[in-house]
Write a protein that holds these residues in place. Structure first.
Motif, PDB file in Angstrom:
ATOM      1  N   ILE A  54     -12.507 -16.067  22.857  1.00  0.00           N
ATOM      2  CA  ILE A  54     -13.937 -16.120  23.187  1.00  0.00           C
ATOM      3  C   ILE A  54     -14.326 -14.896  24.013  1.00  0.00           C
ATOM      4  O   ILE A  54     -15.382 -14.294  23.788  1.00  0.00           O
ATOM      5  N   SER A  55     -13.478 -14.493  24.945  1.00  0.00           N
ATOM      6  CA  SER A  55     -13.758 -13.320  25.774  1.00  0.00           C
ATOM      7  C   SER A  55     -13.859 -12.061  24.937  1.00  0.00           C
ATOM      8  O   SER A  55     -14.752 -11.232  25.139  1.00  0.00           O
ATOM      9  N   ILE A  58     -17.165 -12.103  23.077  1.00  0.00           N
ATOM     10  CA  ILE A  58     -18.293 -11.809  23.979  1.00  0.00           C
ATOM     11  C   ILE A  58     -18.360 -10.319  24.272  1.00  0.00           C
ATOM     12  O   ILE A  58     -19.440  -9.709  24.252  1.00  0.00           O
ATOM     13  N   ILE A  59     -17.215  -9.691  24.533  1.00  0.00           N
ATOM     14  CA  ILE A  59     -17.193  -8.250  24.825  1.00  0.00           C
ATOM     15  C   ILE A  59     -17.694  -7.455  23.625  1.00  0.00           C
ATOM     16  O   ILE A  59     -18.470  -6.504  23.774  1.00  0.00           O
ATOM     17  N   VAL A  61     -19.782  -8.443  21.251  1.00  0.00           N
ATOM     18  CA  VAL A  61     -21.223  -8.653  21.098  1.00  0.00           C
ATOM     19  C   VAL A  61     -21.997  -7.865  22.155  1.00  0.00           C
ATOM     20  O   VAL A  61     -23.012  -7.216  21.849  1.00  0.00           O
ATOM     21  N   ILE A  62     -21.522  -7.888  23.381  1.00  0.00           N
ATOM     22  CA  ILE A  62     -22.224  -7.176  24.466  1.00  0.00           C
ATOM     23  C   ILE A  62     -22.225  -5.674  24.216  1.00  0.00           C
ATOM     24  O   ILE A  62     -23.227  -5.003  24.478  1.00  0.00           O
TER      25      ILE A  62
END
Length: 81
Positions: A54-55, A58-59, A61-62
């Motif tokens: 998940i991390s 998220i990275i 996508v950001i």
């Protein structure tokens, strides 16, 4: 080599230290067997792997959003000048 007439079994006399080592080895095998049957650690590892995945998502996508956002602010800045 096994002596003839013993049926493949040999009586071995052990000292107290040798007997203690044999008993300790048996306890270690019991501990190892208990460890192999315990699945609570596997669950914690699975949750850790899920959190890591998940991390990473998220990275990724950001970073993509950050690049687009930077482009948008550059366009707004150029339009104001």
């Amino acid at each position: 080599m096994v002596p003839i007439g013993t049926g493949g079994q040999i009586n071995v006399r052990r000292t107290k230290t040798q007997r203690a080592t044999v008993v300790q080895g048996a306890l270690n095998m019991k501990t190892f067997a208990r460890f192999m049957n315990d699945e609570s650690g596997a669950t914690a590892i699975e949750y850790g792997l899920i959190a890591a995945c998940i991390s990473v998502a998220i990275i990724a996508v950001i970073q993509g959003v950050g690049t687009k956002l930077n482009s948008t602010f550059t366009n707004v800045s150029n339009a104001l000048h």
